[in-house]
Design a protein around this motif. Structure first.
Motif, PDB file in Angstrom:
ATOM      1  N   ASN A   1      49.959  27.501  39.719  1.00  0.00           N
ATOM      2  CA  ASN A   1      48.981  28.435  40.262  1.00  0.00           C
ATOM      3  C   ASN A   1      49.411  28.983  41.623  1.00  0.00           C
ATOM      4  OD1 ASN A   1      46.386  28.743  38.565  1.00  0.00           O
ATOM      5  ND2 ASN A   1      46.850  26.558  38.409  1.00  0.00           N
TER       6      ASN A   1
ATOM      7  N   LEU B   1      40.134  35.963  34.027  1.00  0.00           N
ATOM      8  CA  LEU B   1      41.547  36.329  34.002  1.00  0.00           C
ATOM      9  C   LEU B   1      42.029  36.600  32.582  1.00  0.00           C
ATOM     10  CD1 LEU B   1      44.424  36.580  35.188  1.00  0.00           C
ATOM     11  CD2 LEU B   1      44.609  34.085  34.987  1.00  0.00           C
TER      12      LEU B   1
ATOM     13  N   SER C   1      36.874  39.658  45.436  1.00  0.00           N
ATOM     14  CA  SER C   1      37.834  38.553  45.502  1.00  0.00           C
ATOM     15  C   SER C   1      37.644  37.726  46.767  1.00  0.00           C
ATOM     16  CB  SER C   1      39.259  39.112  45.460  1.00  0.00           C
ATOM     17  OG  SER C   1      40.213  38.089  45.643  1.00  0.00           O
TER      18      SER C   1
ATOM     19  N   MET D   1      36.672  31.785  36.701  1.00  0.00           N
ATOM     20  CA  MET D   1      37.784  32.671  37.025  1.00  0.00           C
ATOM     21  C   MET D   1      38.838  32.681  35.921  1.00  0.00           C
ATOM     22  SD  MET D   1      37.072  34.302  39.649  1.00  0.00           S
ATOM     23  CE  MET D   1      38.645  35.142  39.544  1.00  0.00           C
ATOM     24  N   ALA D   2      39.056  31.533  35.288  1.00  0.00           N
ATOM     25  CA  ALA D   2      40.048  31.462  34.208  1.00  0.00           C
ATOM     26  C   ALA D   2      39.628  32.332  33.025  1.00  0.00           C
ATOM     27  CB  ALA D   2      40.233  30.014  33.760  1.00  0.00           C
TER      28      ALA D   2
ATOM     29  N   SER E   1      42.311  39.419  39.452  1.00  0.00           N
ATOM     30  CA  SER E   1      41.859  38.124  38.945  1.00  0.00           C
ATOM     31  C   SER E   1      42.993  37.112  38.882  1.00  0.00           C
ATOM     32  CB  SER E   1      41.233  38.283  37.550  1.00  0.00           C
ATOM     33  OG  SER E   1      42.170  38.806  36.617  1.00  0.00           O
TER      34      SER E   1
ATOM     35  N   THR F   1      33.950  26.894  39.452  1.00  0.00           N
ATOM     36  CA  THR F   1      34.401  28.226  39.860  1.00  0.00           C
ATOM     37  C   THR F   1      35.716  28.577  39.166  1.00  0.00           C
ATOM     38  OG1 THR F   1      33.391  27.887  42.038  1.00  0.00           O
ATOM     39  CG2 THR F   1      34.972  29.689  41.830  1.00  0.00           C
ATOM     40  N   GLY F   2      36.614  27.600  39.080  1.00  0.00           N
ATOM     41  CA  GLY F   2      37.882  27.821  38.399  1.00  0.00           C
ATOM     42  C   GLY F   2      37.702  28.143  36.930  1.00  0.00           C
TER      43      GLY F   2
ATOM     44  N   TRP G   1      42.445  27.605  41.642  1.00  0.00           N
ATOM     45  CA  TRP G   1      43.027  26.450  40.961  1.00  0.00           C
ATOM     46  C   TRP G   1      44.042  25.699  41.812  1.00  0.00           C
ATOM     47  CZ3 TRP G   1      41.034  23.977  37.084  1.00  0.00           C
ATOM     48  CH2 TRP G   1      40.167  24.642  36.225  1.00  0.00           C
TER      49      TRP G   1
ATOM     50  N   THR H   1      43.262  35.682  42.485  1.00  0.00           N
ATOM     51  CA  THR H   1      42.004  35.003  42.817  1.00  0.00           C
ATOM     52  C   THR H   1      41.879  33.713  42.020  1.00  0.00           C
ATOM     53  OG1 THR H   1      40.982  37.168  43.198  1.00  0.00           O
ATOM     54  CG2 THR H   1      39.514  35.262  43.003  1.00  0.00           C
ATOM     55  N   ASN H   2      42.143  33.795  40.722  1.00  0.00           N
ATOM     56  CA  ASN H   2      42.113  32.612  39.866  1.00  0.00           C
ATOM     57  C   ASN H   2      43.132  31.581  40.327  1.00  0.00           C
ATOM     58  OD1 ASN H   2      41.619  31.210  37.053  1.00  0.00           O
ATOM     59  ND2 ASN H   2      43.823  31.516  37.174  1.00  0.00           N
TER      60      ASN H   2
END
Length: 305
Positions: free
Chosen positions: A145, A205, A174, A201-202, A121, A197-198, A129, A124-125
């Motif tokens: 990032n 994470l 991922s 993912m945040a 993550s 999406t960010g 970003w 991917t995160n």
């Protein structure tokens, strides 16, 4: 994407007096996807429609002024500068917190009860970003990032080399997220989709250490929960929540980090309840005790032969 850029360029052509007033709001490009600009976009569409009919481009100054007022940060000056630095600094601390975990994995030759969720993550995160920071023209988001992607890939490679479980499901998940995000970047509402999406993912994470929460509660031990990433995640989420809500005025930044901060608080509460694992010194004695009997058995075997 081109039509969106044309619309934004049209929006950026107000009267000269308003243009001078807007220059001080340098954060405006970073929140183009904010819901506050909805009215301005509608007026923009009307202005573009009029220009196509030959009536001239006449962007209304009212939504421009409203958007500029909404874009004004709550915190300015030195305090804003500090918050702009704290977010990337704590995020870098979060990224490097996995080094000790990876060193332990390489030393023991196994991943034990650890989960690869936090490592997969992380990169991917970070990739999502990086794309958001590029679209929003926000270097405070893009640069830190970029390093997250590198650290995440390294941690994942170390984990993959020392684990017995298949990593295919993690790689496929991922890849699917990154491919979908790359496609979203070509849409007219790219910033909205990538930002959403960010956000997801945040949260994943920052809450990834909770993947072993059930085992922690069952065993009443925090041995499977890394403390470093937990405290780093809490500090990171707190800093980005403050930056997003007080400086950037960007919901896509403060909302997911606010949820992540709550998830990290839950992780830290487990350490407060069950304490830190104390069984680290015992395993070192076991190999020494087992080696002694083996040395004594060899002389006994020779007479029998």
């Amino acid at each position: 994407m081109l039509s969106r850029l044309a619309s934004l360029r049209a929006f950026a052509r107000p009267a000269s007096s308003l243009r001078r007033g807007l220059r001080k709001y340098q954060r405006l490009p970073a929140i183009k996807a904010s819901s506050i600009l909805t009215i301005a976009r509608e007026e923009d569409k009307k202005a573009i429609a009029k220009s196509k009919k030959g009536e001239g481009l006449t962007t209304s100054p009212i939504p421009v002024a409203l958007a500029a007022a909404a874009a004004a940060p709550i915190v300015t000056g030195p305090a804003a500068s500090v918050l702009s630095v704290l977010g990337p600094a704590f995020y870098f601390y979060l990224q490097t917190s996995g080094i000790s975990t990876c060193n332990k994995i390489k030393k023991e030759g196994t991943t034990g009860v650890l989960s690869p969720a936090q490592f997969v993550s992380l990169y991917t995160n970070g990739a999502v970003w990086v794309l958001y920071g590029y679209l929003a023209q926000d270097m405070t988001v893009l640069i830190p990032n970029s390093t997250a992607v590198l650290f995440g890939l390294y941690y994942t490679s170390v984990f993959a080399r020392h684990t017995d479980e298949s990593m295919m499901k993690w790689y496929l998940g991922s890849s699917a997220i990154l491919a979908g995000t790359a496609y979203a970047a070509t849409l007219p509402n790219a910033l909205d989709v990538v930002g959403t999406t960010g956000c997801v993912m945040a949260v994943i994470l920052l809450s990834s250490p909770l993947a072993v929460m059930g085992k922690v509660i069952k065993d009443k031990s925090t041995a499977a929960l890394p403390f470093g990433p937990s405290i780093a995640g809490f500090l990171n989420a707190s800093a980005w929540t403050a930056y997003g809500s007080l400086v950037a005025m960007d919901t896509y930044i403060w909302a997911p980090n606010g949820l992540g901060m709550a998830a990290c608080a839950v992780q830290l509460s487990l350490f407060a309840i069950y304490g830190f694992p104390k069984a680290a010194a015992q395993p070192a004695k076991e190999p020494v005790e087992e080696a002694a009997p083996e040395a004594e058995e060899k002389p006994d075997e020779k007479p029998k032969a």
